[in-house]
Design a protein around this motif. Structure first.
Motif, mmCIF file in Angstrom:
data_model
loop_
_atom_site.group_PDB
_atom_site.id
_atom_site.type_symbol
_atom_site.label_atom_id
_atom_site.label_comp_id
_atom_site.label_asym_id
_atom_site.label_seq_id
_atom_site.Cartn_x
_atom_site.Cartn_y
_atom_site.Cartn_z
ATOM 1 N N SER A 69 -44.869 2.427 52.455
ATOM 2 C CA SER A 69 -44.575 3.277 53.615
ATOM 3 C C SER A 69 -45.526 3.018 54.773
ATOM 4 O O SER A 69 -45.441 3.675 55.808
ATOM 5 N N SER A 70 -46.419 2.071 54.618
ATOM 6 C CA SER A 70 -47.394 1.752 55.653
ATOM 7 C C SER A 70 -46.733 1.074 56.847
ATOM 8 O O SER A 70 -45.718 0.387 56.700
ATOM 9 N N THR A 74 -43.719 -4.666 54.092
ATOM 10 C CA THR A 74 -42.570 -5.566 54.126
ATOM 11 C C THR A 74 -41.371 -4.880 54.788
ATOM 12 O O THR A 74 -40.569 -5.542 55.457
ATOM 13 N N ARG A 75 -41.284 -3.580 54.632
ATOM 14 C CA ARG A 75 -40.177 -2.838 55.248
ATOM 15 C C ARG A 75 -40.252 -2.925 56.767
ATOM 16 O O ARG A 75 -39.252 -3.183 57.452
ATOM 17 N N ILE A 99 -41.603 -10.450 45.322
ATOM 18 C CA ILE A 99 -41.971 -9.980 46.660
ATOM 19 C C ILE A 99 -40.898 -9.098 47.285
ATOM 20 O O ILE A 99 -41.207 -8.137 47.987
ATOM 21 N N PHE A 100 -39.605 -9.428 47.085
ATOM 22 C CA PHE A 100 -38.490 -8.659 47.620
ATOM 23 C C PHE A 100 -37.494 -8.414 46.501
ATOM 24 O O PHE A 100 -37.378 -9.211 45.574
ATOM 25 N N LEU A 149 -49.799 -8.670 44.282
ATOM 26 C CA LEU A 149 -49.992 -9.107 45.662
ATOM 27 C C LEU A 149 -50.220 -7.929 46.602
ATOM 28 O O LEU A 149 -49.788 -6.811 46.326
ATOM 29 N N THR A 150 -50.870 -8.220 47.722
ATOM 30 C CA THR A 150 -51.026 -7.250 48.807
ATOM 31 C C THR A 150 -50.408 -7.843 50.062
ATOM 32 O O THR A 150 -50.764 -8.960 50.461
ATOM 33 N N PHE A 151 -49.491 -7.115 50.665
ATOM 34 C CA PHE A 151 -48.880 -7.594 51.900
ATOM 35 C C PHE A 151 -49.816 -7.305 53.067
ATOM 36 O O PHE A 151 -50.323 -6.196 53.212
#
Length: 235
Positions: A69-70, A74-75, A99-100, A149-151
């Motif tokens: 929600s950050s 990715t959204r 990842i998706f 992973l961290t986006f």
């Protein structure tokens, strides 16, 4: 930036194999991405400008479900993708964190994204197939991205499969994988690739006639002269 239609048509007509040869002649060796291969709805060649996304290794305080929600998520990145782009995702080749998944891919398809290319993996494989979004990746895995992973962001240079990818570089992907064309070289590479395939089609016809390869492929001066004379006559 959307691609010029003439350039788009030219690149859609040539194979990634031809492009790697043309780029090699121009001194570009690192252009084929290790890892991404056609996996979902990827039966046709795709061409488009790169929209880059980047992951780094997971860090426990940042790689959480809450991070989805950050504003840097990715959204949010998907909502910034322009129509016709190819999403190129640096996932560092991580194989155990998708990842998706299907919902994100469905949204990308709805936004008119041309394809997803990553050196990592996706999840919800059956659902991703159902979205119709062309995907080149290195496999599938059930765990979510935050498991490994961290986006960290989008719109910056990334490394995907050992290749440096800058935003708006041109990406071409087909059955042999994905190739990066530096934006500044796109037009001359496209022109050279079209001519290379024209020459190789002629050479294949000569091979069918029974001609030996030495002097034919690659063509020597005599062969080039014969090729130019024959093709000029037909033109």
């Amino acid at each position: 930036m959307p691609l010029d239609k003439t350039l788009l048509d030219a690149l859609q007509a040539v194979t990634t194999a031809t492009l790697t040869t043309v780029l090699l002649k121009k001194g570009i060796r690192r252009c084929w991405m290790r890892g991404p291969m056609p996996r979902f709805a990827a039966g046709q060649r795709v061409v488009g400008p790169a929209f880059t996304l980047r992951f780094v290794p997971a860090r426990e305080d940042l790689a959480t479900p809450e991070s989805w929600s950050s504003p840097t998520s990715t959204r949010a990145a998907i909502e910034a993708m322009p129509e016709g782009c190819i999403a190129v995702v640096d996932a560092m080749g991580v194989q155990d964190a998708g990842i998706f998944g299907d919902i994100l891919c469905a949204r990308m398809k709805k936004r008119g994204v041309a394809a997803l290319i990553t050196d990592g993996v996706v999840r919800d494989g059956e659902g991703v197939e159902g979205t119709g979004l062309p995907v080149w990746c290195s496999g599938v895995a059930a765990p979510a991205s935050v498991a490994g992973l961290t986006f960290v962001g989008w719109g910056e240079p990334v490394g995907c499969g050992g290749v440096a990818v800058y935003p708006d570089d041109i990406v071409v992907a087909d059955g042999d994988g994905a190739v990066l064309i530096p934006a500044a070289l796109a037009e001359e590479v496209a022109l050279a690739a079209v001519e290379q395939e024209r020459l190789e089609l002629w050479i294949m016809r000569e091979v069918d006639k029974g001609l030996a390869l030495p002097g034919l492929y690659p063509p020597n001066a005599e062969t080039k002269a014969r090729y130019e004379a024959e093709t000029a006559t037909k033109a």
